[in-house]
Design a protein around this motif. Structure first.
Motif, PDB file in Angstrom:
ATOM      1  N   THR A   1     -42.388  41.390 -24.490  1.00 49.28           N
ATOM      2  CA  THR A   1     -43.156  40.536 -25.396  1.00 49.28           C
ATOM      3  C   THR A   1     -44.659  40.742 -25.301  1.00 49.28           C
ATOM      4  OG1 THR A   1     -43.275  38.734 -23.758  1.00 49.28           O
ATOM      5  CG2 THR A   1     -41.375  38.739 -25.258  1.00 49.28           C
ATOM      6  N   PHE A   2     -45.132  41.607 -24.400  1.00 48.29           N
ATOM      7  CA  PHE A   2     -46.570  41.668 -24.148  1.00 48.29           C
ATOM      8  C   PHE A   2     -47.346  42.065 -25.401  1.00 48.29           C
ATOM      9  CE2 PHE A   2     -45.752  46.197 -23.564  1.00 48.29           C
ATOM     10  CZ  PHE A   2     -46.901  46.777 -24.075  1.00 48.29           C
ATOM     11  N   HIS A   3     -46.759  42.894 -26.279  1.00 51.87           N
ATOM     12  CA  HIS A   3     -47.468  43.341 -27.472  1.00 51.87           C
ATOM     13  C   HIS A   3     -47.556  42.245 -28.538  1.00 51.87           C
ATOM     14  CE1 HIS A   3     -43.243  43.932 -28.090  1.00 51.87           C
ATOM     15  NE2 HIS A   3     -43.377  44.386 -29.304  1.00 51.87           N
ATOM     16  N   LEU A   4     -46.856  41.129 -28.309  1.00 53.04           N
ATOM     17  CA  LEU A   4     -46.932  39.980 -29.220  1.00 53.04           C
ATOM     18  C   LEU A   4     -47.640  38.792 -28.558  1.00 53.04           C
ATOM     19  CD1 LEU A   4     -43.311  40.140 -30.689  1.00 53.04           C
ATOM     20  CD2 LEU A   4     -45.423  40.945 -31.759  1.00 53.04           C
ATOM     21  N   GLU A   5     -48.281  39.018 -27.419  1.00 53.41           N
ATOM     22  CA  GLU A   5     -48.911  37.936 -26.646  1.00 53.41           C
ATOM     23  C   GLU A   5     -49.907  37.143 -27.485  1.00 53.41           C
ATOM     24  OE1 GLU A   5     -49.282  35.595 -23.398  1.00 53.41           O
ATOM     25  OE2 GLU A   5     -48.208  37.496 -23.198  1.00 53.41           O
ATOM     26  N   VAL A   6     -50.699  37.840 -28.295  1.00 50.51           N
ATOM     27  CA  VAL A   6     -51.715  37.178 -29.109  1.00 50.51           C
ATOM     28  C   VAL A   6     -51.081  36.196 -30.098  1.00 50.51           C
ATOM     29  CG1 VAL A   6     -53.506  37.592 -30.844  1.00 50.51           C
ATOM     30  CG2 VAL A   6     -53.351  39.064 -28.851  1.00 50.51           C
ATOM     31  N   LEU A   7     -49.874  36.499 -30.538  1.00 52.09           N
ATOM     32  CA  LEU A   7     -49.206  35.685 -31.547  1.00 52.09           C
ATOM     33  C   LEU A   7     -48.370  34.558 -30.953  1.00 52.09           C
ATOM     34  CD1 LEU A   7     -47.955  38.619 -33.802  1.00 52.09           C
ATOM     35  CD2 LEU A   7     -49.987  37.211 -34.143  1.00 52.09           C
ATOM     36  N   TYR A   8     -48.223  34.547 -29.636  1.00 54.36           N
ATOM     37  CA  TYR A   8     -47.307  33.593 -29.006  1.00 54.36           C
ATOM     38  C   TYR A   8     -47.665  32.134 -29.323  1.00 54.36           C
ATOM     39  CZ  TYR A   8     -44.288  31.488 -25.467  1.00 54.36           C
ATOM     40  OH  TYR A   8     -43.342  30.735 -24.824  1.00 54.36           O
ATOM     41  N   PRO A   9     -48.956  31.722 -29.252  1.00 52.59           N
ATOM     42  CA  PRO A   9     -49.265  30.336 -29.619  1.00 52.59           C
ATOM     43  C   PRO A   9     -48.864  29.999 -31.059  1.00 52.59           C
ATOM     44  CG  PRO A   9     -51.108  31.333 -28.454  1.00 52.59           C
ATOM     45  CD  PRO A   9     -50.148  32.438 -28.772  1.00 52.59           C
ATOM     46  N   LEU A  10     -49.030  30.958 -31.977  1.00 54.05           N
ATOM     47  CA  LEU A  10     -48.629  30.730 -33.369  1.00 54.05           C
ATOM     48  C   LEU A  10     -47.116  30.615 -33.493  1.00 54.05           C
ATOM     49  CD1 LEU A  10     -51.033  33.167 -35.244  1.00 54.05           C
ATOM     50  CD2 LEU A  10     -51.212  30.691 -35.049  1.00 54.05           C
ATOM     51  N   PHE A  11     -46.380  31.427 -32.714  1.00 54.49           N
ATOM     52  CA  PHE A  11     -44.918  31.330 -32.722  1.00 54.49           C
ATOM     53  C   PHE A  11     -44.477  29.937 -32.266  1.00 54.49           C
ATOM     54  CE2 PHE A  11     -44.061  36.169 -32.028  1.00 54.49           C
ATOM     55  CZ  PHE A  11     -44.358  36.380 -33.366  1.00 54.49           C
ATOM     56  N   ARG A  12     -45.082  29.448 -31.212  1.00 61.96           N
ATOM     57  CA  ARG A  12     -44.714  28.126 -30.694  1.00 61.96           C
ATOM     58  C   ARG A  12     -45.017  27.038 -31.723  1.00 61.96           C
ATOM     59  NH1 ARG A  12     -46.388  26.662 -24.710  1.00 61.96           N
ATOM     60  NH2 ARG A  12     -44.978  24.985 -25.316  1.00 61.96           N
ATOM     61  N   GLU A  13     -46.203  27.103 -32.311  1.00 59.97           N
ATOM     62  CA  GLU A  13     -46.579  26.105 -33.316  1.00 59.97           C
ATOM     63  C   GLU A  13     -45.628  26.151 -34.507  1.00 59.97           C
ATOM     64  OE1 GLU A  13     -50.341  25.156 -36.320  1.00 59.97           O
ATOM     65  OE2 GLU A  13     -50.644  26.435 -34.553  1.00 59.97           O
ATOM     66  N   PHE A  14     -45.290  27.353 -34.939  1.00 62.07           N
ATOM     67  CA  PHE A  14     -44.380  27.532 -36.079  1.00 62.07           C
ATOM     68  C   PHE A  14     -43.005  26.946 -35.778  1.00 62.07           C
ATOM     69  CE2 PHE A  14     -41.136  30.355 -38.035  1.00 62.07           C
ATOM     70  CZ  PHE A  14     -41.373  30.058 -39.376  1.00 62.07           C
ATOM     71  N   LEU A  15     -42.461  27.233 -34.606  1.00 58.54           N
ATOM     72  CA  LEU A  15     -41.131  26.734 -34.258  1.00 58.54           C
ATOM     73  C   LEU A  15     -41.128  25.218 -34.075  1.00 58.54           C
ATOM     74  CD1 LEU A  15     -39.935  29.491 -31.756  1.00 58.54           C
ATOM     75  CD2 LEU A  15     -39.114  29.104 -34.090  1.00 58.54           C
ATOM     76  N   GLU A  16     -42.133  24.706 -33.378  1.00 57.62           N
ATOM     77  CA  GLU A  16     -42.193  23.258 -33.163  1.00 57.62           C
ATOM     78  C   GLU A  16     -42.294  22.518 -34.492  1.00 57.62           C
ATOM     79  OE1 GLU A  16     -41.795  21.590 -30.446  1.00 57.62           O
ATOM     80  OE2 GLU A  16     -41.972  23.096 -28.859  1.00 57.62           O
ATOM     81  N   ALA A  17     -43.032  23.094 -35.448  1.00 62.02           N
ATOM     82  CA  ALA A  17     -43.155  22.466 -36.765  1.00 62.02           C
ATOM     83  C   ALA A  17     -41.829  22.432 -37.513  1.00 62.02           C
ATOM     84  CB  ALA A  17     -44.200  23.208 -37.600  1.00 62.02           C
ATOM     85  N   HIS A  18     -40.914  23.313 -37.129  1.00 66.10           N
ATOM     86  CA  HIS A  18     -39.592  23.358 -37.754  1.00 66.10           C
ATOM     87  C   HIS A  18     -38.512  22.750 -36.864  1.00 66.10           C
ATOM     88  CE1 HIS A  18     -41.762  26.228 -40.294  1.00 66.10           C
ATOM     89  NE2 HIS A  18     -40.829  26.025 -41.198  1.00 66.10           N
ATOM     90  N   GLY A  19     -38.951  21.963 -35.878  1.00 61.23           N
ATOM     91  CA  GLY A  19     -38.006  21.220 -35.050  1.00 61.23           C
ATOM     92  C   GLY A  19     -37.317  22.027 -33.977  1.00 61.23           C
ATOM     93  N   VAL A  20     -37.864  23.192 -33.623  1.00 58.34           N
ATOM     94  CA  VAL A  20     -37.268  24.041 -32.594  1.00 58.34           C
ATOM     95  C   VAL A  20     -38.095  23.924 -31.322  1.00 58.34           C
ATOM     96  CG1 VAL A  20     -36.564  26.372 -31.951  1.00 58.34           C
ATOM     97  CG2 VAL A  20     -36.419  25.646 -34.344  1.00 58.34           C
ATOM     98  N   SER A  21     -37.495  23.456 -30.240  1.00 54.54           N
ATOM     99  CA  SER A  21     -38.211  23.292 -28.978  1.00 54.54           C
ATOM    100  C   SER A  21     -38.537  24.654 -28.368  1.00 54.54           C
ATOM    101  CB  SER A  21     -37.377  22.479 -27.987  1.00 54.54           C
ATOM    102  OG  SER A  21     -38.018  22.428 -26.722  1.00 54.54           O
ATOM    103  N   THR A  22     -39.744  24.760 -27.818  1.00 54.35           N
ATOM    104  CA  THR A  22     -40.148  25.999 -27.132  1.00 54.35           C
ATOM    105  C   THR A  22     -40.308  25.775 -25.637  1.00 54.35           C
ATOM    106  OG1 THR A  22     -42.496  25.536 -27.534  1.00 54.35           O
ATOM    107  CG2 THR A  22     -41.332  26.842 -29.188  1.00 54.35           C
ATOM    108  N   LYS A  23     -39.779  24.670 -25.130  1.00 52.93           N
ATOM    109  CA  LYS A  23     -39.851  24.373 -23.706  1.00 52.93           C
ATOM    110  C   LYS A  23     -38.638  24.939 -22.992  1.00 52.93           C
ATOM    111  CE  LYS A  23     -42.505  20.115 -24.351  1.00 52.93           C
ATOM    112  NZ  LYS A  23     -42.540  18.643 -24.147  1.00 52.93           N
ATOM    113  N   GLY A  24     -38.882  25.518 -21.800  1.00 54.04           N
ATOM    114  CA  GLY A  24     -37.793  26.056 -20.994  1.00 54.04           C
ATOM    115  C   GLY A  24     -37.641  25.287 -19.702  1.00 54.04           C
ATOM    116  N   GLY A  25     -36.709  25.755 -18.858  1.00 51.75           N
ATOM    117  CA  GLY A  25     -36.460  25.092 -17.586  1.00 51.75           C
ATOM    118  C   GLY A  25     -37.695  25.040 -16.713  1.00 51.75           C
TER     119      GLY A  25
END
Length: 397
Positions: free
Chosen positions: A261-285
């Motif tokens: 995933t390192f080549h997508l590191e810059v986009l990771y905050p946007l991925f989290r925001e996008f998923l959370e906005a659609h009701g998908v949790s991005t929290k892990g153990g």
């Protein structure tokens, strides 16, 4: 405001192309990723993620550099014959700060690691700053191993139902290397030898003996029987043929498959925001391990209508195994009940490094004499191209 699906999808493809990837649509419209070739291109892939992470550390760097810069040597201050390495576990706040500052100069993006963690400094007690500070030679960090690691898993036939127990008696080398000018004197070899030392193994036993696992609540044996790691860029010159008096320290396990995933590191905050906005949790153990990043990226790509094959960056890293016991294969395959530890005192490993690598290297090369630690500021400050004077002004406020 939530992230637009169409805009984020376009941003992903634009970002990959900006890194040098070719994104092609096949005959059925399926996207495929073709990575740039060569080590310089691979370093550029890491550079964007590294700059992105460094931006969040700028205020701390301005605070830390004036306090910790005496630990970074000038080349002219080092007398190779006087180098006396000392292995120090990171337990005090100033040690953690020094480790962090050194790690931020790496060409790989900074990460705190995850799960069980151990960190070490290798200091030079024989050469010191005028203030009396010992100089920093290098740093070492271990973290919990990945449960699935094909190069390691191909080597052992774990007994049924015991893979998790046995793998959790190993650790993964998350950070290993030397800082200039010691890196020019093959200080990285010293840090690699230190990883296999009795002192590292005993530090693990002190810290984790009798502790329960967070997920299953089991008490694991306080054994540390092996370490794994991967090279930064393809084949490793640091670990290959690394031996101590004819006995291998690091054993090559082949190469990884080139996913991550390192080549997508810059986009990771946007991925989290996008998923959370659609009701998908991005929290892990644990919330900080690589699996949650992988899962978040996969889920985001799928919802954007992009294939998970975009996670194949094609950077195949060489994987290595550091056996810490003589009977590693028998132990990992259930034929031995107790580990037979190798006896590798750090003091002996350091003496070997001195004669095998340090002194011959110091006599062959001269460039390390001119090293100035202010040059590290060029690696620590982002979004500017500072001269030494401008960089110092920026750091010191």
């Amino acid at each position: 405001m939530s992230v637009s699906r169409a805009r984020l999808r376009a941003r992903v493809l634009e970002h990959l192309r900006s890194l040098g990837f070719e994104v092609d649509a096949g005959s059925r419209g399926l996207l495929t990723l073709r990575a740039p070739e060569g080590k310089d291109a691979l370093r550029r892939l890491h550079a964007e993620a590294r700059r992105f992470i460094l931006r969040g550390h700028q205020e701390w760097i301005r605070w830390a550099w004036p306090r910790l810069s005496p630990y970074f040597a000038r080349g002219e201050q080092i007398i190779p014959e006087r180098i006396r390495p000392v292995l120090v576990e990171v337990v005090e706040p100033w040690q953690a700060d020094l480790f962090r500052l050194a790690r931020l100069t790496w060409s790989l993006p900074y990460s705190k690691g995850y799960g069980r963690r151990l960190r070490f400094l290798i200091l030079d007690a024989g050469n010191r700053a005028p203030s009396g500070h010992p100089f920093l030679i290098g740093i070492l960090a271990l973290q919990s191993p990945p449960l699935s690691f094909p190069p390691r898993d191909r080597r052992f036939r774990y007994p049924p139902g015991r893979k998790v127990e046995l793998v959790n008696q190993t650790m993964d080398i998350q950070t290993l290397g030397a800082v200039p000018p010691y890196s020019d004197l093959l200080g990285g070899k010293l840090v690699a030898l230190a990883a296999a030392s009795n002192e590292v193994r005993r530090a693990y036993q002190r810290k984790y003996g009798g502790r329960r696992t967070e997920i299953e609540g089991r008490i694991l044996p306080a054994h540390l029987v092996a370490l794994t790691t991967t090279s930064a860029f393809g084949r490793s010159s640091l670990y290959n043929r690394l031996q101590y008096r004819g006995e291998p320290i690091a054993i090559s396990l082949g190469y990884t498959e080139g996913y991550g995933t390192f080549h997508l590191e810059v986009l990771y905050p946007l991925f989290r925001e996008f998923l959370e906005a659609h009701g998908v949790s991005t929290k892990g153990g644990y919330g900080v391990g690589p699996r949650i990043k992988w899962q978040t990226c996969v889920r985001a790509l799928e919802r954007l209508g992009l294939p998970r094959s975009l996670l194949r960056h094609a950077l195949r890293r060489e994987a290595f195994l550091f056996p810490l016991i003589h009977n590693l294969e028998d132990y990992m395959e259930g034929r031995a009940a107790e580990p037979l530890y190798r006896d590798l005192p750090f003091e002996d490993l350091a003496a070997y490094w001195r004669e095998r690598w340090l002194l011959p290297r110091a006599g062959r090369v001269n460039g390390w004499h001119a090293w100035e630690p202010e040059r590290l500021l060029d690696l620590l400050i982002v979004d500017v191209k500072p001269t030494k004077e401008v960089a110092n002004a920026a750091i010191l406020g």
